[in-house]
Each structure stands twice: as structure tokens, then as C-alpha cells.
Scaffold this active site. Structure first.
Site, PDB file in Angstrom:
ATOM      1  N   ARG A 100      85.651 -82.594  -8.816  1.00  0.00           N
ATOM      2  CA  ARG A 100      84.568 -83.442  -8.307  1.00  0.00           C
ATOM      3  C   ARG A 100      83.445 -82.461  -8.087  1.00  0.00           C
ATOM      4  NH1 ARG A 100      81.461 -86.460 -10.488  1.00  0.00           N
ATOM      5  NH2 ARG A 100      83.471 -87.118 -11.353  1.00  0.00           N
ATOM      6  N   LYS A 135      59.237 -82.407  -3.605  1.00  0.00           N
ATOM      7  CA  LYS A 135      60.144 -83.664  -3.479  1.00  0.00           C
ATOM      8  C   LYS A 135      61.543 -83.397  -4.024  1.00  0.00           C
ATOM      9  CE  LYS A 135      55.902 -86.534  -3.924  1.00  0.00           C
ATOM     10  NZ  LYS A 135      55.268 -87.724  -4.611  1.00  0.00           N
ATOM     11  N   LYS A 167      45.522 -81.041   1.268  1.00  0.00           N
ATOM     12  CA  LYS A 167      45.809 -82.341   0.859  1.00  0.00           C
ATOM     13  C   LYS A 167      44.813 -83.285   1.675  1.00  0.00           C
ATOM     14  CE  LYS A 167      49.396 -83.677  -1.245  1.00  0.00           C
ATOM     15  NZ  LYS A 167      50.713 -84.001  -1.767  1.00  0.00           N
ATOM     16  N   GLU A 201      43.246 -80.803  -3.231  1.00  0.00           N
ATOM     17  CA  GLU A 201      43.457 -82.350  -3.666  1.00  0.00           C
ATOM     18  C   GLU A 201      42.170 -82.933  -3.517  1.00  0.00           C
ATOM     19  OE1 GLU A 201      46.973 -85.107  -3.060  1.00  0.00           O
ATOM     20  OE2 GLU A 201      45.521 -85.369  -1.347  1.00  0.00           O
ATOM     21  N   ASP A 222      44.023 -86.016  -8.123  1.00  0.00           N
ATOM     22  CA  ASP A 222      45.049 -87.172  -7.610  1.00  0.00           C
ATOM     23  C   ASP A 222      44.711 -88.623  -8.013  1.00  0.00           C
ATOM     24  OD1 ASP A 222      47.227 -87.893  -5.971  1.00  0.00           O
ATOM     25  OD2 ASP A 222      45.713 -88.632  -4.569  1.00  0.00           O
TER      26      ASP A 222
END
Length: 284
Positions: A100, A135, A167, A201, A222
Site C-alpha cells: 500500500r 497549493k 499579492k 499580482e 489574475d
């Protein structure tokens, strides 16, 4: 992207085996005699791009050095349904207890490589490069970004330390700064980290003008429409590189690439890739 080192693969495998086996694989210990041997073939059940095969190799060998491994595919190579990826032969207990963990690594990382490959294929010929994001699964970033590279993608920053990326929330925190938040942020970034690239951004053309005037190296466009992106790319040409982000899907990525952007980033490469269908078939 540099290759994963044997040491970091081994550490991850040991942690995963400890998590799975705990005080002992009670089913295998109860049912399979210690002296039994077996062979098992890892097989692709669907088209895929392979990634993470060293984790499988390491998992089997970690439980018994008497396990022999034959590799049929390397990371970054494509496999068709029914094609073998790896064969492990040796003590049956080791093969059963590692099964596994070996599959989890290869299925997950091959899923990322395969999805990345589809994005890369979709923009072929445009000049745009597919980027990953931060992410990622906590603790697996190196592995998942490695899988992106196996699929032909390009790694974006690895963390908060290797690229200045200003950002919307940074700009919101500087909303009262003069002459404006973008110029202030870029100026401070240049002063504090002169050797790092600076990316900003933007989601309006006013912000785009400020970022260009401030001397940003990369402009992150963006959630813009293709028409807005096309206009922004023309403005940036010769002054800054461009990256498209936000709402990037496999269905939309070609149209985004055709606007002329240099990069297209998608968190989906790592946060939404499904595990590939890969089996470990024990042979009689």
C-alpha cells in the site's frame, strides 16, 4: 527541478511504513509463513506519466534487503494500460506489508505528472510554460513539485523565501502607502532582497501600469479575460514577463496560452490531480 535524493525518499518511506504497519502487519504475520517468497508486478491500468517509482523501490527494499527489483519504466515516461512498471520478488511478507505504501506514492505522484502532461500538451506550440503553485499537500511539496517536473511542467517558487510575490492582500495591507501600494511594495522588496525576482499580482490595468512603472520582473494577471490578458501582454512586452492565474482549467488553458503570456499557473496540478489506477498483481 533537481532529482529527489535517496535520503529524502527514504525518510518519507520510513515515515509512511511506520504509519501503516505500526506494531505489525497482523494479517500478513498471522497468515503468511516467514519463509514464503513471491513475485509481484506493478502495472498501469490506464494511460499515465510515471512519477515516484523510487518510493516503491525503496518501500519494498526497506522491509527486506532480499527483495530484488526490476524496473520497466522511469519517472517521466509514459505507460499504457497493461504495461508493467516494476517487478518485486522476494519474501512474501515484505511485499505484502509494503504494497500500500508503494502504491500510494506512485499513484499520487503519477496522477500529478499525468495531469501536468495534459496541460503541457494543451499549450504545445504557444511558447507558454505551465507552472505549479504552493497549493501542495503539507510535507509533500518537494515530491509533488518533482512530479510536476516529471510531467513537463515548470516549478514556480518553492516557498515564501525564493521569490518576492506581492499579492492582493499585501497591497490591501499597504492601501494607504504613498505614492501607491504597488510602488511602495516593489521598492521595499528591492531594498530588502535585491537578488530576488519581484512579481506583482494585478487585476486592473491601473495596477498593471503601476507595477510596470515600479519595475516588477513578472506581472501576475489574475482572473483576467483572454482579451484583457492579450492587452496586458502587449503592454508588458520587453518590460516584464507575464503569468496568467485564476480559473485555469484544461478546457481553457489553450485560449489563455494564445494570448501570448509567458507562464500559466494552476493549483489544480497538485491539489486536484486524482491518483492513477495502478495495481500490484501477485503472480502465481
Amino acid at each position: 527541478m533537481e532529482s529527489l535524493s535517496p535520503d529524502e525518499v527514504l525518510r518519507a518511506v520510513r515515515d509512511a511504513l511506520a504509519e501503516d504497519i505500526g506494531t505489525g502487519d497482523v494479517t500478513t504475520l498471522a497468515t503468511v509463513p516467514q519463509d514464503h517468497t513471491a513475485s509481484a508486478l506493478m502495472v498501469a491500468r490506464e494511460p499515465l506519466v510515471l512519477a515516484g517509482i523510487d518510493f516503491a523501490f525503496t518501500a519494498f527494499r526497506e522491509l527486506s534487503t532480499d527483495v530484488s527489483i526490476a524496473l520497466y519504466k522511469k519517472d517521466g515516461e509514459k505507460a499504457s494500460p497493461g504495461e508493467p512498471l516494476l517487478k518485486a520478488s522476494g519474501p512474501a511478507r515484505a511485499l505484502l506489508s509494503a504494497e500500500r505504501v508503494a502504491l500510494n506514492f506512485v499513484q499520487r505522484l503519477s496522477g500529478i505528472a499525468t495531469l501536468t502532461s495534459r496541460f503541457v500538451d494543451a499549450v504545445q506550440g504557444t511558447g507558454a510554460r505551465i507552472l505549479d503553485t504552493r497549493k501542495t499537500t503539507p510535507g509533500w511539496r518537494r515530491f509533488e513539485k518533482y512530479a510536476v517536473a516529471c510531467g513537463g511542467g515548470t516549478n514556480h517558487r518553492f516557498g515564501l523565501y525564493d521569490l518576492v510575490l506581492i499579492k492582493d492582500n499585501h497591497l490591501a495591507a499597504l492601501r494607504s502607502a504613498l505614492p501607491d501600494p504597488i510602488r511602495t511594495a516593489v521598492g521595499r522588496a528591492r531594498e530588502s532582497y535585491p537578488k530576488l525576482k519581484v512579481e506583482v499580482e494585478v487585476d486592473t490595468h491601473e495596477q498593471l501600469d503601476s507595477a510596470l512603472d515600479a519595475g516588477a520582473d513578472i506581472i501576475l494577471l489574475d482572473n483576467m479575460t483572454p482579451e484583457q490578458m492579450r492587452h496586458a501582454v502587449k503592454k508588458c512586452r520587453g518590460r516584464a514577463l507575464t503569468e496568467a492565474s485564476g480559473g485555469v482549467t484544461l478546457e481553457k488553458v489553450r485560449a489563455i496560452a494564445e494570448t501570448g503570456v509567458d507562464y500559466i499557473s494552476s493549483g489544480a496540478l497538485t491539489h486536484s490531480a486524482r491518483a492513477m489506477d495502478i495495481a500490484l498483481d501477485f503472480q502465481a
